[in-house]
Structure formats: structure tokens, C-alpha cells
Design an enzyme around this catalytic site. Structure first.
Site, PDB file in Angstrom:
ATOM      1  N   GLN A 281       1.269  -1.031  -0.262  1.00  0.00           N
ATOM      2  CA  GLN A 281       0.098   0.166   0.405  1.00  0.00           C
ATOM      3  C   GLN A 281       0.709   0.809   0.021  1.00  0.00           C
ATOM      4  O   GLN A 281       0.565   2.176   0.617  1.00  0.00           O
ATOM      5  CB  GLN A 281      -0.744   0.299   0.856  1.00  0.00           C
ATOM      6  CG  GLN A 281      -1.841  -1.247   1.138  1.00  0.00           C
ATOM      7  CD  GLN A 281      -3.139  -0.612   0.291  1.00  0.00           C
ATOM      8  OE1 GLN A 281      -3.636   0.242   0.973  1.00  0.00           O
ATOM      9  NE2 GLN A 281      -4.345  -1.023  -0.389  1.00  0.00           N
ATOM     10  N   ASP A 282       1.385   1.782  -1.184  1.00  0.00           N
ATOM     11  CA  ASP A 282       2.639   2.655  -0.625  1.00  0.00           C
ATOM     12  C   ASP A 282       3.614   3.278   0.250  1.00  0.00           C
ATOM     13  O   ASP A 282       3.507   4.076  -0.306  1.00  0.00           O
ATOM     14  CB  ASP A 282       1.427   3.814  -0.694  1.00  0.00           C
ATOM     15  CG  ASP A 282       0.524   4.024  -2.299  1.00  0.00           C
ATOM     16  OD1 ASP A 282       1.357   3.657  -3.345  1.00  0.00           O
ATOM     17  OD2 ASP A 282      -0.267   5.054  -2.297  1.00  0.00           O
ATOM     18  N   SER A 283       3.527   1.532   0.460  1.00  0.00           N
ATOM     19  CA  SER A 283       5.375   1.789   0.957  1.00  0.00           C
ATOM     20  C   SER A 283       6.644   0.842   0.352  1.00  0.00           C
ATOM     21  O   SER A 283       6.230   0.821  -0.851  1.00  0.00           O
ATOM     22  CB  SER A 283       5.103   1.427   2.449  1.00  0.00           C
ATOM     23  OG  SER A 283       4.726  -0.044   2.572  1.00  0.00           O
TER      24      SER A 283
ATOM     25  N   ARG B  64      -3.477   1.845 -10.905  1.00  0.00           N
ATOM     26  CA  ARG B  64      -3.031   3.968 -11.609  1.00  0.00           C
ATOM     27  C   ARG B  64      -2.232   3.935 -13.147  1.00  0.00           C
ATOM     28  O   ARG B  64      -2.391   5.111 -14.065  1.00  0.00           O
ATOM     29  CB  ARG B  64      -2.051   3.648 -10.847  1.00  0.00           C
ATOM     30  CG  ARG B  64      -2.774   3.960  -9.260  1.00  0.00           C
ATOM     31  CD  ARG B  64      -1.613   4.114  -8.307  1.00  0.00           C
ATOM     32  NE  ARG B  64      -1.621   4.129  -6.838  1.00  0.00           N
ATOM     33  CZ  ARG B  64      -1.092   3.716  -6.007  1.00  0.00           C
ATOM     34  NH1 ARG B  64       0.108   3.864  -5.735  1.00  0.00           N
ATOM     35  NH2 ARG B  64      -2.489   3.597  -4.716  1.00  0.00           N
TER      36      ARG B  64
END
Lengths: 600, 382
Positions: free
Chosen positions: A217-219, A401
Site C-alpha cells: 500500500q504505497d510504502s 494507476r
């Protein structure tokens, strides 16, 4: 019959609309009319508007006549040689400026290939539709537009060399990246904006894989070896300012070490870093609450001086101390005067920021992430040739995305790094990806950019091939060191007796309405009560009239103002906010009675 | 065996026992097996029950609130070619829970009884009959005849034929709607003359505007109709709601026809039907948005709205305004009004619910805050 307006003022009318407009344009192009004029025929209202006013947004486009662009190879060559300037192009009627209104009548071709007889203008370059920062995104024609937006936004937050004279400046809240690099994958805008003079990121090796859940998650997972070698280090600057203000009555502030008698004197150890002049010296290590500039101010009210003071000094302490949660070394101390002639002292504190868990990074494609783990170099996966990634990026961030440009930059960066050249990633005019892949193959790597990798912990081969390459990464200005905050107990508000708000003041973290609902939904009723105990007070209630009673602890007496001492008075625990509510109701003329009932 | 099952009456719901009885016969279970099943059933049933002190209200509110943050605002769903917009999403959900009297897009699903619902031509005819026809729909012109002080409405024969209306039908309908008017038929026009002579021109003009929207035929309030095929039968989607009138049409299937106007359902079919309508409508909203909410939350909310026998929305004039506690009401909306009114009649707050106890920083009587240690002090003293 069509009405004509010049700058929204009626000036006359004309019968042959088309002829008028085309003649007008013709005259403008042949310099018989100023080139600043724009003409717009509004078909719906049947009006012609001529604009000459200032403040219109206009943009240059190439004129097309009879389906042919006015820019010929001959003109391009002349421009190259310097025989034709931009001004010449306009006076010769090759390029003209359109405003928003005239654009409505124009049909602008994006590319020379698309030009038909209907087109009136040609875009100078398709990439002109992007602004400065957006043009800095490589391969931008391969991303969703919203991501492009985010990508250019994040670039503005990146750390770099924001000004070459940063050592002489006193900017608040700025950082400088330690070894910024020129991106391998560039666009034409990097050249134009002289990006290499103020770069704001670093070329790193990135692998697209998961790593033990630390890059969910976006880390992102960062290689500790890279960090130790200096990846994304930056220095944070914050100036502290003190001024010797002049007050009415000839009183002035005084910079110096405050006397012990001074009102609000902190403690001796807070002043220990100060030199004899009351200012801290350069290269001194400072911590929160350390005084950097010692200062005293005259008393706030003149009356105070006469009535209460015993000694001469009732001056107030007004020193400048290091903010909560900040530390560093004093970088530079400046003593000057400001415009009003007051003595001005500025001390700039510098703090080395080594990447840590929670710092924010981003690529140029709107893919931002926070460090989830810094993993020892020994545990980082490696390729057959021994390359280890600096950053491990989660592949789950890509499909939803649709940031294809992010993936292309990895390959382009890899080719650039291996062949030792810069890659042109200009939007709509970039180097062909197919060609780059071929080149990558010639350089001895797999065409698709994947490589066989080995688990850094066990040494086993990963079953999947890992997409790995080089790309330009930005460290963003949001660092945990500036944001981390927690408190157990601390200052409270005077009115409500609830904790004060805000990190800089050491305030509390609010358990809000919705969080309260969660406690209730779980049935954690007693825990909820404990959470809201921050303004708990004990009040005494007169059981006969139900109003608040007085408890005089000195005389050990309890009495009700209305009913006297011969009534039963009970102490109960309440939130101070409710006591305030009762007071407010009384001020409204409402008499709130507390009717106490024994629980048992 | 029968006795064994009977002994569990009251411990397990009757419908489940009935089903079990059937199963034991068909599966030929032994007594021991049945006993095992019964024990297990009882266990499962007990576990499915909600414990005392569970805050179902907040859980329901959160179950609606959390997913509705993901709902897209103001979604309109267009059914078919004709412009039939239906308000959906959050606005519709608010409409249902607030129990608004005037809903944004009233809509009926009119079902047709068995022999006719297979015939598209017949359904089309019924649809045309349902749609409200106004005078302006069948007239070509409206003229005020000044010397004669009368209104002359030109009739459009073609449209009348399409709508299966005769001149007499229109004449009759208008006469019924305007008892103060003399309605006569002229040549291809309708002449409206006020009965009283002393009419002013301005009033005549106002009358003309009124006559334009005068009801001629069809069901009042139905602005648009759309016959559609659903499954293997034909039905009618109607914009506008008027259950009572639609039920009067003999081809209409009263058992299936519904409207999305909760208040109208309550008026025509009663409160139980309204309860079910709230359940259906709100679960339709959630399903359309792809959100999954347990049906029991929806049922609970519609129970709360309808349990008094009236439809009471979750507003300050509805259920929330009827809360027992002054502090709870004051903390919702218009606090000063509630406090002042409470002080006028000397209201008492027994601190029985959540929010008042939060205000006073007392344990909320729910979950861990519910049980108390009870000591009978007098007996202790003895």
C-alpha cells in the site's frame, strides 16, 4: 448585418462577416494591424468581438494556409542559422497569437501529419499543452492525465538544490539534498529550465517486487547500505529570529543572558549554551527547549512596576528557544539591524536528515510512497551480476494507476546507465521504447528489463523474474521528524481544562466524535470514559437544591450558598466541560438541578 | 420423537422446528441423531442472538455511514430511451431515512394481470390510459375572445385520436374540473365561458393558465409512462406516483404494483407495507452502488421509522426529536430551542442513553458499562 464590438464597446456593423474577419486577419498578419489584436465571430449571438485589452491569455500557433503549414524547411533552416528571430516569424505572418475567444473560431492541428484543409492553425509542438513542471515528467504521453497532475505536483515538493546561495539565506522550513543528480531520463524542459543547475533527486536502482509486506500500500523498502552510502540525505534548515523591539516610554528589549530575577525565568541549564552576548555560537549542538537567543522584555503594563515590584527588575523573559521535537547544530548566526533600526539577531539551525522509516519519496509519475522498512544490505535481493536495488517498489501500485511511463522510465534509465548517456523522454517526442529494448539486449541484458534475482536472506533463486532498472527518485519535503507527535500529559486550556491543540505546543490528540462512536459500538464503555477523563473534576452538589455547593478545604467546611451548611453535600466526579455547560445555562436564566441518586 | 421436538418449543423458533420435523421424516433420522441436531440448533440459535448491552443503534448507523462515504454524489440512473431519471445514491438514501413527503423522482412500477401482460399492444394502450393528459396536450391553441369574454381552446384531432379521446370526453372532464365554467363544444374547439357575467379580463387570463393544465384523462400525477419488457412479461414504468388511482384500473395487478413513495404506500397499503417498502428501497440504493450491507441493519432502521404506526424520519422533527433525554436532543440539532423548552416545563434527564453520559463523563450504559454490582444495603446493615 453583424454588430462589431471593440473591447466590448459597440463600434459599428458589417454585412459581409466572413470577408471582414478574413480581411482583418490578413491585415494583422501583414502588419497593417497590430499583432496584439484578436478577432472572434460569435455565431450564436451574431456578433464580432475585437479584443485589444490587456490581461488576456494568448498562445502562439503556426498559421496554416490551404492545408499547408507556413513553417517550411527553408524557414526552419533560416531559424537555425539565426537569420530569423521569433519576432520575424510573427511579423512575417508565420506564427500568430490566439486568445481564448479567437481559439473558438480556430481549428488547431496537434501534429503536422493531421493537417487537413479545414485546419487553420498548427501547434508548434504537441508538448506545448503541458506546463513547466509537467514537461519534466518523462514519457508523459504514456500516463493517465490525473497521474501526470500528481507527478508534477510531487516534483514541486521534492528536495534538491533550491537556490545556489542557500548558505547565505534565512529561509524558513527548507531542506537541501546532499548529492542531487542529473536525471538519466530527461525531457527538453530539463535543458530549458537548466535543471542540472538545480537538480532535485537521485538516480537509483529500483526493483518491482514485494518484500515481506514492508512495501504494501504505497510504502517502499529501502536498502540500508544505500542509506549508509548517502542515499537521499538532506539538511534541514530553520532560522530563529529575535529582535530588540522598542516600546513606548523609551523601554527596549534586551538581548543577553536573562537574570535569575526575571519573570518567567526558565532554568539554568536552558541558558547554558549562550555566550556572553546572550546568543548561541555557531556549531553548537542544540536540543528542544535550549535557549538560542536570550532576551528580556520590559513589563507588559507600566502599572505593575509601581505597585508590586520590590526590586528594580520585573522584566519579562522572552528568549527564543528551540522548538519542540527539533534539534541540530547552529549553522550561522547573523547580527544586523532591521528597517526600523532595531537590533536583529538571526540564528540558523541545521539538522542532518538521514532517511528513516516514514519519510516520503516519489518517482516523477505520481507514484509516491513512504519508507516502510530499511533493510540491511545483506538481506536485499541481488541479481546474477550482483546488483542490489536501492528501493523495492510494490508492483501492486501499477495496474490500477496505469502509470506506464513509470515502467518505461525503468527501462530507459537502465539503458542510459549502462550506455552512459542521457535518454530523451520528452512527451510526444521521446526515444522509442522498442529501440531502447533492442539496445538493452545489445548491452547484454534481457530485453524486457527483467532479471533473475536471488533472495537476499536465503540465497534461493526467485521463481519470478524481477523487473529491475534505474530511475530518478525524489525525496519529498514531508519527513516524519517534522510530524511525529504523541503526548501523555501536558498543558491544558484555561477555559475548558481540556488539553491544548497542536504539535508545536505539545498538545493532545483528539478522540473525536466518530472515534467515540467506535468505542460505543464495541461496548467499551469504561474505556471510553477513561479516554474522556482529561478534564475530569470533582464538584460538590447540594442535595436539597441541586446546585453546585462550595467546599472550603482550608476550614474543612462544605456549604451551599443558598441552603447553608446544614444540608447534605456530596462530591461527584464530572467532566469540567459539563460544569461549564451548567454555568452557561445559569447565565441563560435556566436553573439546572442535579438530582443525585445512589447507584446501589 | 414428536415429544422430543415439542420439548424444544420456545427455545428454538417454531418455523425451524417445523422444518426439522420435515427433515427427520425424509431423512429417517434416529432419536439420538435428532437430539444431537436439536442441541446443535439451540447452540447456533443462542449464538445468533444479540447480547444484552450490544449497541445495535451505533453499529447500524456505522454500517450505513461508512459505505455511504464511498457513494458517488447525485447519481442519476436513466431507464431506457425516454428521459426517466431516478435519484439514487446518497440523496435518495437521505430522502428515505428523512421520510420526505415530497420525493425528488416519484416512480411506479405498474404490473399488468396475467392474460394482458403478454400482449405489448394492450400494455401500450394501458400505459397511454395511465398517463395524465392535460388540456394543453390535446389542444392546438388557447385564445381569449375579448368581446365575448370567453376562452377558446382549439382541439388537436390527431392527438385526440392517438389518445383515444372524443370531444365529448374532454368536454365532460373539463366541466367536472371547473364547475364555475360553462363548457361548450364549438367547431373544432372548446369554448369555456364563466357562468357569472362580471368577469374581468385579468381573471380570464388566470383562468386560461389554469385551464391549460386542466386534467382531462389518465391517472393524476403520472407525468410519463414507459412500457418495458421485464422477464417474459410487459410492465409499465411510470414517472409520478398515484397508487390509489392506478389500482382502479382493472388490468393492473395490485399485488405486484409498487411505488417508491413511502408515504403513499403507507396511505394505500398500510404501515407494514411501508416498512417493507423502506427495506426494499434502501437496499436497492445500496445494491446499485455495489455496497453490501447486512439486511438486518436495514430492517432495524425501517422498524425504527415505522414502529409507532406512523412514518417518522430520522430528523429533529421525527424520531430524533422524540428522544427522551434533553441533552441528547440538544446535542443533535437546535440546542437552544430544546434547552429553553425543557426548562419551561421542568424536564428531567435520567441519563439513560449514550450521549448524555459522554457529556457528563460517566460510563455509557452499554457493553462493559451496563452491568453493575448490586448490593442491597439494608440487608447488609441488618
Amino acid at each position: 448585418m453583424v454588430d462589431i464590438f471593440l473591447d466590448e464597446r459597440f463600434i459599428g456593423n458589417v454585412d459581409d462577416t466572413e470577408n471582414f474577419v478574413s480581411k482583418f486577419k490578413e491585415m494583422r498578419r501583414t502588419n497593417k494591424l497590430p499583432s496584439e489584436l484578436n478577432i472572434y465571430y460569435d455565431k450564436k449571438l451574431n456578433e464580432i468581438h475585437i479584443e485589444s485589452s490587456k490581461g488576456r491569455v494568448r498562445r502562439p500557433v503556426i498559421i496554416i494556409e490551404n492545408g499547408k503549414s507556413k513553417v517550411t524547411t527553408e524557414i526552419i533552416n533560416k531559424c537555425r542559422k539565426g537569420e530569423l528571430s521569433w519576432k520575424d516569424l510573427i511579423t512575417n505572418g508565420i506564427i500568430e497569437y490566439l486568445d481564448a475567444a479567437e481559439e473558438e473560431n480556430a481549428l488547431v492541428a496537434l501534429n503536422e501529419e493531421y493537417v487537413t484543409n479545414e485546419h487553420t492553425h498548427l501547434e508548434i509542438s504537441p508538448s506545448i499543452l503541458l506546463g513547466l513542471t509537467t514537461s519534466l515528467v518523462p514519457y508523459a504521453n504514456f500516463v493517465q492525465s490525473s497521474r501526470l497532475n500528481r507527478g508534477s505536483k510531487t516534483q514541486k515538493q521534492s528536495l534538491g538544490l533550491y537556490a545556489t546561495n542557500y548558505l547565505l539565506r534565512m529561509d524558513t522550513d527548507v531542506s537541501v539534498l546532499h548529492s542531487p543528480q542529473i536525471p538519466i531520463v530527461q525531457s527538453f524542459m530539463h535543458e530549458i529550465s537548466r535543471y542540472k543547475n538545480h537538480p532535485s533527486g537521485q538516480n537509483i536502482v529500483i526493483a518491482l517486487m514485494s518484500y515481506g509486506g514492508y512495501n504494501m500500500q504505497d510504502s517502499i523498502v529501502v536498502n540500508k547500505g544505500s542509506v549508509q552510502r548517502g542515499l537521499a540525505r538532506s539538511t534541514y534548515f530553520r532560522p530563529y529570529v529575535a529582535e530588540e523591539l522598542r516600546y513606548s516610554g523609551g523601554l527596549v528589549d534586551e538581548i543577553g543572558i536573562p537574570d535569575k530575577e526575571v519573570k518567567g525565568y526558565k532554568s539554568e541549564k536552558d541558558y547554558k549554551l549562550l555566550d556572553a552576548d546572550g546568543i548561541v555560537g555557531p556549531e553548537v549542538k542544540v536540543e528542544p527547549d535550549n535557549v538560542i537567543i536570550g532576551k528580556t522584555s520590559p513589563p507588559r503594563f507600566l502599572g505593575e512596576l509601581e505597585e508590586f515590584s520590590i526590586a528594580a527588575s520585573t522584566r519579562r523573559e522572552s528568549s527564543v528557544a528551540v522548538k519542540q521535537g527539533e534539534e541540530g547544530k547552529v549553522d550561522m548566526v547573523v547580527l544586523t539591524e532591521n528597517e526600523e533600526g532595531n537590533k536583529l539577531v538571526q540564528a540558523r539551525v541545521r539538522d542532518l536528515r538521514i532517511p528513516e522509516v516514514g519519510d516520503k519519496f516519489a518517482s516523477r509519475h505520481g507514484q509516491k510512497g513512504v519508507i516502510g522498512a530499511i533493510v540491511p544490505e545483506a538481506d536485499i535481493p541481488f541479481t546474477a551480476s550482483g546488483i542490489q536495488p536501492d528501493i523495492i517498489f510494490s508492483p501492486h501500485s501499477v495496474p490500477s494507476r496505469m502509470t506506464i511511463s513509470h515502467l518505461i522510465e525503468v527501462i530507459a534509465g537502465k539503458v542510459g546507465a549502462l550506455s552512459g548517456r542521457y535518454i530523451d523522454g520528452t512527451t510526444f517526442g521521446s526515444e522509442n521504447v522498442e529501440e531502447l529494448r533492442k539496445e538493452l539486449k545489445e548491452l547484454g541484458f534481457r530485453e524486457n528489463g527483467c532479471e533473475t534475482m536471488y533472495n537476499g536472506i536465503t540465497g534461493e533463486i526467485y521463481k519470478a523474474d524481477i523487473y529491475i532498472g534505474n530511475m530518478f527518485y525524489l525525496k519529498l519535503k514531508h519527513m516524519v521528524a517534522n510530524k511525529l507527535h504523541a503526548r501523555a500529559s501536558g498543558r491544558i486550556q484555561l477555559l475548558t481544562r481540556q488539553p491544548i491543540e497542536g504539535r508545536s505546543k505539545g498538545g493532545g490528540l483528539r478522540l473525536g466524535e466518530m472515534e467515540k462512536d467506535c468505542f460505543v459500538a464495541h461496548g467499551a464503555s469504561l474505556l471510553l470514559k477513561e479516554r474522556f477523563d482529561s478534564d475530569k473534576t470533582v464538584v460538590h452538589v447540594c442535595e436539597s437544591c441541586g446546585s453546585l455547593a462550595v467546599s472550603d478545604d482550608y476550614r474543612n467546611k462544605k456549604f451551599c450558598i443558598r441552603c447553608g451548611a446544614n444540608v447534605e453535600i456530596t462530591a461527584i466526579e464530572l467532566s469540567y466541560a459539563f460544569k461549564l455547560l451548567l454555568d452557561e445555562l445559569k447565565s441563560l436564566g435556566v436553573y439546572p438541578k442535579l438530582n443525585l441518586v445512589s447507584k446501589y | 420423537m414428536e415429544e422430543l421436538i415439542k420439548s424444544y418449543k420456545g427455545k428454538i423458533p417454531g418455523s425451524i422446528l417445523k422444518a426439522l420435523k420435515k427433515e427427520t421424516l425424509s431423512r429417517k433420522l434416529t432419536k439420538k441423531e435428532v437430539e444431537k441436531v436439536l442441541l446443535r440448533l439451540k447452540q447456533i440459535y443462542e449464538r445468533a442472538k444479540i447480547n444484552a448491552g450490544e449497541s445495535i443503534g451505533v453499529i447500524t448507523a456505522e454500517s450505513f455511514g461508512e459505505p455511504s462515504t464511498q457513494m458517488t454524489l447525485n447519481v442519476f440512473h436513466f431507464a431506457g430511451v425516454a428521459e426517466m431519471s431516478v435519484s439514487l445514491g446518497l440523496p435518495r438514501l437521505i430522502e428515505i431515512f428523512d421520510a420526505r413527503k415530497e420525493i425528488k423522482t416519484p416512480l411506479m412500477n405498474v404490473y399488468i394481470k396475467s392474460p394482458w401482460n403478454k400482449d405489448p399492444a394492450k400494455v401500450k394502450k394501458i400505459a397511454a390510459a395511465i398517463k395524465e393528459i392535460k388540456l394543453k396536450d390535446v389542444s392546438s391553441s388557447f385564445v381569449i375572445n375579448i368581446p365575448k369574454l370567453q376562452i377558446e381552446a382549439g382541439l388537436n384531432k390527431k392527438r385526440m385520436r392517438n389518445l383515444n379521446l372524443s370531444e365529448d370526453d374532454i368536454c365532460k372532464a373539463i366541466a367536472e374540473g371547473f364547475p364555475k365554467l360553462n363548457v361548450k363544444l364549438g367547431t373544432e374547439k372548446l369554448v369555456l365561458k364563466p357562468k357569472s357575467e362580471e368577469n374581468q379580463l385579468i381573471e380570464l387570463y388566470k383562468l386560461k393558465e389554469k385551464a391549460k393544465v386542466a386534467y382531462v384523462s389518465g391517472v393524476k400525477g403520472v407525468k410519463q409512462v414507459l412500457p418495458v419488457k421485464s422477464g417474459n412479461e410487459f410492465m409499465i414504468l411510470a414517472a409520478g406516483s398515484n397508487l390509489k388511482e392506478v389500482f382502479k384500473i382493472k388490468e393492473v395487478d395490485e399485488t405486484k404494483t409498487v411505488t417508491n413513495d413511502i408515504h403513499e404506500i403507507k396511505k394505500v397499503l398500510g404501515i407494514e407495507a411501508a416498512r417493507q417498502a423502506i427495506i426494499n428501497e434502501s437496499s436497492k440504493v445500496m445494491n446499485d452502488q455495489g455496497l453490501d450491507i447486512d439486511i438486518r441493519h436495514i430492517m432495524f432502521i425501517s422498524d425504527v421509522i415505522t414502529s409507532s404506526g406512523f412514518i417518522k424520519g430520522i430528523t429533529r422533527s421525527g424520531i430524533t426529536g422524540e428522544k427522551e433525554s434533553v441533552l441528547a436532543r440538544a446535542s443533535f440539532e437546535t440546542p437552544i430551542k430544546h434547552i429553553v423548552n425543557a426548562s419551561l416545563i421542568g424536564e428531567e434527564d435520567n441519563l439513560n442513553s449514550v450521549i448524555e453520559n459522554v457529556i457528563l463523563n460517566q460510563p455509557v450504559p452499554l457493553g462493559t458499562g451496563l452491568p453493575d454490582l448490586v448490593i442491597k444495603m439494608k440487608e447488609v446493615e441488618k
